[in-house]
Scaffold this active site. Structure first.
Site, mmCIF file in Angstrom:
data_model
loop_
_atom_site.group_PDB
_atom_site.id
_atom_site.type_symbol
_atom_site.label_atom_id
_atom_site.label_comp_id
_atom_site.label_asym_id
_atom_site.label_seq_id
_atom_site.Cartn_x
_atom_site.Cartn_y
_atom_site.Cartn_z
ATOM 1 N N ASP A 1 14.527 7.086 -42.215
ATOM 2 C CA ASP A 1 14.621 7.449 -43.629
ATOM 3 C C ASP A 1 14.143 6.337 -44.563
ATOM 4 O OD1 ASP A 1 15.651 9.782 -42.721
ATOM 5 O OD2 ASP A 1 17.714 9.397 -43.361
ATOM 6 N N GLU B 1 19.470 1.978 -45.251
ATOM 7 C CA GLU B 1 19.933 2.146 -43.876
ATOM 8 C C GLU B 1 18.775 2.514 -42.956
ATOM 9 O OE1 GLU B 1 23.095 1.430 -42.841
ATOM 10 O OE2 GLU B 1 23.642 0.917 -44.902
ATOM 11 N N ARG C 1 22.641 15.916 -46.009
ATOM 12 C CA ARG C 1 23.248 14.675 -46.520
ATOM 13 C C ARG C 1 22.242 14.005 -47.446
ATOM 14 N NH1 ARG C 1 25.994 14.847 -41.187
ATOM 15 N NH2 ARG C 1 24.060 14.307 -40.150
ATOM 16 N N HIS D 1 15.801 11.985 -49.306
ATOM 17 C CA HIS D 1 15.530 13.372 -48.897
ATOM 18 C C HIS D 1 15.380 14.242 -50.134
ATOM 19 C CE1 HIS D 1 18.032 11.462 -45.768
ATOM 20 N NE2 HIS D 1 17.171 12.047 -44.940
ATOM 21 N N ASP E 1 15.224 4.636 -46.999
ATOM 22 C CA ASP E 1 16.284 3.996 -47.786
ATOM 23 C C ASP E 1 16.758 2.754 -47.027
ATOM 24 O OD1 ASP E 1 17.868 4.972 -45.723
ATOM 25 O OD2 ASP E 1 18.728 6.592 -46.911
ATOM 26 N N GLU F 1 15.254 9.822 -37.432
ATOM 27 C CA GLU F 1 16.697 9.664 -37.218
ATOM 28 C C GLU F 1 17.365 10.906 -36.627
ATOM 29 O OE1 GLU F 1 18.898 7.948 -40.526
ATOM 30 O OE2 GLU F 1 17.117 6.834 -41.154
ATOM 31 N N TYR G 1 17.791 19.089 -45.184
ATOM 32 C CA TYR G 1 18.813 18.152 -44.784
ATOM 33 C C TYR G 1 20.013 18.163 -45.742
ATOM 34 C CZ TYR G 1 20.672 14.012 -42.629
ATOM 35 O OH TYR G 1 21.474 13.147 -41.967
#
Length: 787
Positions: A83, A87, A287, A330, A85, A10, A285
């Site tokens: 990622d 999304e 976020r 993450h 997850d 991403e 990372y």
DNA sequence: CAGTGAGCGAGCTTCCGCTTGACTT
């Protein structure tokens, strides 16, 4: 030439790192987040046909999708490494759809830390795209669109164009609105807090707090009188070991909170700085909702601590993530290299890095060991315990000594309550039973306080606790409700109030009435009238949406979808049918019902009703009603800190004192008034804006004259050159340097020409060349749209 | 720049989550 392997992640920074781990058979690219989204407008979801969503490639992503598509066609294997997850799964699925690649070439891999070990392990364990998880994301996306795009237009019709509502932002506004009303309703009570100061056998002063607060002054007087010859003693002394444990390394939300408390950064500023550190490869990372660290990081931290502080300071810890809604794709936020104790270009970047480094390091350090001493002091035989019902009155002193500092060597988490400082306090030595001399008793009134208003960061904390919003949206959500003017970040001066202080010293009681400042607010969130009205409307008609548990409830259903036990369309359909009925039912609501005019009172002069209401241009008060064919009623805008629901009659009446006559200056009338850009003094044709701290309702004639004179001096200093032949042509000093003013036109002086050397001819030449063109072009592109 | 405040009408606004771009004075 054919690339054997294409890996898609991403984030470009992540792509760079991973490419380094994988060698030359792999080319690593990034999708830059989502590449497709629901189409714009209200046709994105075909409600009639089982909520079929229509997607399109997002604006500005066509080029990127084409590049990825070309690369994927040349590759033998396409590794979708977005990622781990909901999304991320969805991004992989959209990539597969948009790149139009053969299913057999696709492998889905996941990892939760960017280490070589983790990546290689992921490559060995590919899987297929998890369709159930993708469906859970579709449900989330569709629900948010339906809620946002069906409620917002209702607000446009009933309250004001351009407003918005949504699952996340509307709850954020509700929190701020409800807190404000709690504060307004709060009834502050004063009570006496009492401290005793005693002299020990060794001549030291021992200070303790009384275990009872009184509201009445007479009780304190009685207590003091009874204390004079009471004979105090050390009644108990306890020494207990205690420990303190470090906080977990940062997540997005805790980083925003600490940077707000310790560095005074807004949540947006924190994220911008963290992004820079991340892109420079200095931190992991930023976020994230996870507090866990990779094996590599744990080891590196342990090594760093051992070499910098010694091995007994190291203690390996893995923290469990508190929030239930966490998806943990993450690691926690940490330095990429623990041996670098300072990083970042700008000062603030360095300060943020320092905070991240210390917090991550401290999280892997030993507990602090303390010794807590509690000493209680009582009067012999409790001679005055009869004061109020016979409870045992005593004074208590608490002291704390650090025996081993552990993680405190590096870092101590701050807290939202500024007054509670936990300084180390050493108590003088005493023995149980020891007689104490009474030095003084001091008692002062303290007022109870309501829950504090939210800061940006404490609002984020609350949202996270409720499971609302995601690390990537905390800062944008706060910005949205500020941009919509539902809330304002404000600085307010406090008010003063009186309190009583009683001191018993040398057998005499002295009383003093003192004043203190309270209610100072620095960068706190206040709801606006619009925010309050929209919130009331949503609460009355869309209670389910602004319910604090709404997100948690739908999240549970998303989880069921992700487990393959519920069809996403079934879930949406069950929600949508009643929801849409509610939306339709709002059509019959009158605007006046939503935007209620509040009656403040009666104008003593005319006997007419004074009302307050939100108008097109903001809140205002009005005297009387508009009668058919009659004169217009008097209007006045509210001041910035006034609210419709709390303005008093007295305050409202003063608003009508404008425009106010300030007498004459140089034989010309001066008038003060409130303009669109704030209060101003008008003197003949000239306008003078009031300076900060000046109030149009109270400004004196003298101050107004000073204002005019000061402005004139500033204007004279601005002038570089004038021409006698043409008084309308001037060369002036502006904010960005000299410019040419001809009449009302401002003209830029071209590069290479010295302002001083300009002749009148040259000036007029520049003026004709400039004719018709605006002096400053309007900013183009998306920056203009933002406004 | 330095009033206005209603309602009508054209055509516009708006959601939440992923992620980093770079107009020219």
């Amino acid at each position: 030439m054919s690339n054997r392997n294409l890996v898609i992640v991403e984030s470009p920074a992540k792509a760079k790192t991973i490419e380094g781990y994988l060698g030359k058979d792999f080319i690593v690219k990034s999708s830059m987040g989502h590449i497709r989204d629901l189409v714009k407008g209200d046709k994105a979801i075909d409600v009639e046909h089982n909520f079929t969503p229509h997607y399109e490639i997002s604006e500005g992503k066509h080029q990127l999708v084409k590049e990825l598509s070309d690369l994927s066609k040349k590759s033998d294997t396409v590794w979708l490494a977005t990622d781990d997850d909901r999304e991320g799964e969805s991004i992989s699925w959209h990539l597969k759809e948009a790149l139009d690649i053969d299913d057999s070439k696709i492998k889905r891999i996941v990892f939760r830390e960017i280490t070589q070990k983790a990546i290689l392990k992921a490559i060995e364990n590919p899987r297929t795209i998890d369709v159930d998880l993708v469906n859970a994301q579709q449900a989330r996306r569709v629900l948010d669109r339906l809620v946002g795009f069906e409620i917002s237009p209702v607000l446009w019709k009933k309250i004001k164009p351009g407003l918005s509502a949504g699952r996340v932002q509307s709850v954020a506004v509700r929190l701020v609105a409800e807190r404000e009303r709690e504060i307004e309703k709060f009834n502050s009570q004063a009570s006496f807090k009492t401290q005793g100061f005693f002299k020990t056998k060794a001549g030291k002063i021992l200070q303790g707090d009384l275990n009872k607060d009184y509201t009445e002054e007479k009780d304190i007087i009685s207590l003091m009188e009874a204390s004079v010859n009471a004979g105090f003693k050390v009644s108990n002394k306890e020494v207990k070991p205690a420990k303190r444990t470090p906080a977990a390394p940062f997540t997005t939300s805790t980083l925003q909170q600490e940077a707000s408390r310790k560095l005074s950064f807004s949540v947006t500023r924190t994220m911008v700085l963290a992004q820079k550190l991340y892109e420079a490869g200095k931190i992991s990372y930023m976020r994230t909702d996870s507090t866990s660290l990779s094996e590599d990081a744990l080891q590196a931290a342990a090594n760093q601590i051992a070499s910098e502080f010694g091995p007994k300071y190291a203690q390996r810890r893995q923290f469990k993530t508190k929030s239930e809604s966490a998806q943990e794709a993450h690691e926690a936020i940490r330095p990429t290299d623990f041996s670098i104790s300072s990083a970042g270009v700008e000062k603030d970047e360095q300060r943020l890095y320092d905070l991240i480094w210390k917090r991550a390091i401290a999280s892997q350090m030993a507990d602090a060991e303390l010794e807590r001493t509690i000493i209680t002091m009582k009067a012999e035989g409790n001679s005055y315990t009869g004061l109020s019902g016979g409870e045992k009155l005593q004074y208590q002193a608490t002291g704390e000594v650090i025996k081993f500092d552990g993680f405190l060597k590096v870092y101590l988490e701050s807290n939202d309550n500024e007054e509670e400082s936990e300084d180390e306090k050493l108590l003088p030595f005493v023995e149980i039973g020891e007689a104490l001399g009474l030095e003084q008793i001091k008692s002062r009134q303290r007022y109870s306080k309501p829950e504090p208003r939210y800061t940006e960061a404490s609002l984020v904390k609350k949202l996270e606790e409720l499971g609302i919003g995601r690390p990537s949206t905390y800062a944008p959500t706060v910005s949205t409700i500020e941009k919509r003017e539902y809330v304002n970040k404000e600085w307010r001066e406090g008010k003063s109030r009186e309190y009583i202080e009683l001191i018993l010293k040398a057998g005499k009681i002295e009383k003093a009435v003192k004043t203190e400042i309270f209610g100072v607010e620095k960068g706190k969130l206040f709801p606006t009238d619009t925010g309050l009205i929209v919130n009331d409307f949503l609460f009355n008609y869309f209670k389910e949406i602004v319910d604090y548990d709404f997100t948690a409830t739908v999240e549970r259903e998303f989880d069921t979808i992700a487990q393959g036990k519920l069809g996403w369309q079934d879930m949406i359909s069950k929600f949508y049918l009643p929801f849409h009925k509610t939306v339709e039912s709002t059509a019959s609501i009158e605007r006046k019902e939503v935007n209620v005019a509040r009656e403040i009172g009666v104008d003593p002069k005319t006997g007419k009703k004074i009302t307050a209401r939100l108008g097109r241009f903001g809140p205002y008060v009005q005297i009387g009603e508009q009668e058919e064919g009659g004169p217009k009623p008097a209007f006045a805008s509210l001041k910035k800190e006034q609210r419709i629901e709390s303005i008093t009659l007295e305050e409202a009446l003063t608003l009508f004192d404008l425009p106010r006559d300030l007498g004459e200056f140089e034989d010309i009338k001066m008038v003060v008034n409130n303009g669109r850009f704030g209060p101003y003094v008008k003197h003949g044709p000239a306008f003078y804006s009031l300076q900060k701290g000046m109030d149009p309702y109270t400004i004196s004639t003298e101050t107004a004259i000073q204002l005019i004179e000061a402005k004139r001096i500033a204007d004279i200093e601005k002038v570089i050159k004038v021409f006698d032949a043409r008084p309308d042509v001037k060369i002036l000093n502006g904010r960005w340097g000299p410019y040419l003013a001809v009449g009302k036109e401002n003209i830029k002086i071209p590069k290479g020409i010295e302002a001083k050397d300009l002749t009148l001819e040259k000036c007029l030449e520049l003026a004709t060349a400039q004719a018709g063109k605006p002096a400053v072009k309007k900013a183009a592109g998306r920056f203009a749209k933002k406004k």
